[in-house]
Design an enzyme around this catalytic site. Sequence first.
Site, PDB file in Angstrom:
ATOM      1  NE  ARG A  92       8.597  -9.118   2.111  1.00  7.84           N
ATOM      2  CZ  ARG A  92       9.068  -8.118   0.821  1.00  7.84           C
ATOM      3  NH1 ARG A  92       8.371  -7.604   0.065  1.00  7.84           N
ATOM      4  NH2 ARG A  92      10.554  -7.980   0.981  1.00  7.84           N
ATOM      5  NE  ARG A 118      16.790  17.307   3.044  1.00 11.67           N
ATOM      6  CZ  ARG A 118      15.308  16.751   3.494  1.00 11.67           C
ATOM      7  NH1 ARG A 118      14.121  16.808   3.861  1.00 11.67           N
ATOM      8  NH2 ARG A 118      16.412  15.246   3.956  1.00 11.67           N
ATOM      9  N   PRO A 163       0.650  -1.352  -0.296  1.00  9.24           N
ATOM     10  CG  PRO A 163       0.015  -0.989   2.280  1.00  9.24           C
ATOM     11  CD  PRO A 163       1.206  -1.523   1.188  1.00  9.24           C
ATOM     12  NE  ARG A 218      11.612   0.367  -2.944  1.00 11.71           N
ATOM     13  CZ  ARG A 218      11.764   0.317  -1.920  1.00 11.71           C
ATOM     14  NH1 ARG A 218      10.663   1.769  -1.593  1.00 11.71           N
ATOM     15  NH2 ARG A 218      10.086  -0.605  -2.347  1.00 11.71           N
TER      16      ARG A 218
END
Length: 273
Positions: A117, A156, A2, A261
């Site tokens: 998980r 940033r 999600p 990722r």
Amino acid sequence: MPELPEVETVCRYLREGRPDQPPVIGRTIRNVEINWERSIAFPDADIFRRKIVGQKISQIGRRGKYLILKLDSDTLLVHLRMSGDLYVRQPHMPDGPYDRVVFLLDQELKLVFEDSRKFGRIWLVDNPAEVVGNLGPEPLGEEFTPSSLYTLLQSRHRQLKPLLLDQSFIAGLGNIYTDEALHAARLHPLTLSDTLRPEDAERLWAAIRQALQAAIRRNGTSIDWIYRGGDYQKYLRVYQRTGDPCPNCGTPIERIVVGQRGTHICPTCQKLL
DNA sequence: CACGAGACCTGTTCGC
DNA sequence: TGCGAACAGGTCTCGT
């Protein structure tokens, strides 16, 4: 499973119900089965059980990817992480192999936290800010504007994708919607945040909102067998579409790795500035 | 402050 | 067919 749209969908089902699932508002927690203790992040399982039994669920909301259930005197927070789900099970429905925490309600209903998980976590606290206090702005909230995003990006010096995944920067984006938004905004995931111009930030702002809102309208994205309901996966532009033609220009979508990722981009539309 | 690696877990899919 | 590697929607912690 999600990200924000999926959590929003779960939240709505709990609050309003769905054909196979009555709403959970107003029901009282009569008992709790804890089958995997580490699913309870706070407090210890025995204290958790003692405190929660007898409390009624009065409100259900969401902040970022957290579900927030207001009880009589405490707040229950649930984070589904990768594989979690939270839903109401009726008496005729069988138990599942991944039932980690089961809240027994009135009328033989169960509020089931399912999580193959075991990454998901549940908190029971006085003040929800103890858990969600450090989250960044809600991307669908009013305080999130093109100029506020521009200011945040300028403050940033980080690659866009890891920054957008940082929940203290913006709350609710995950791997799917970050890739989708960056593609729609035609920005490369490795672009440094403080190199964006105001118009780039505005495109990114619009792309983030559009992706999240469209996914919510489709009840979220179902990629695994786990998540029931949403069909936004039919409308994904780049996520898990490696090799497919870019919807803008037809160039095959590429998969790269950014911050460990899997990341999906169109090498033509998304140039590094 | 920014970044990468490793940890936490289980299940499915891929490649040989 | 079998088997190990790679991969999966997330986040935390540690070392550089």
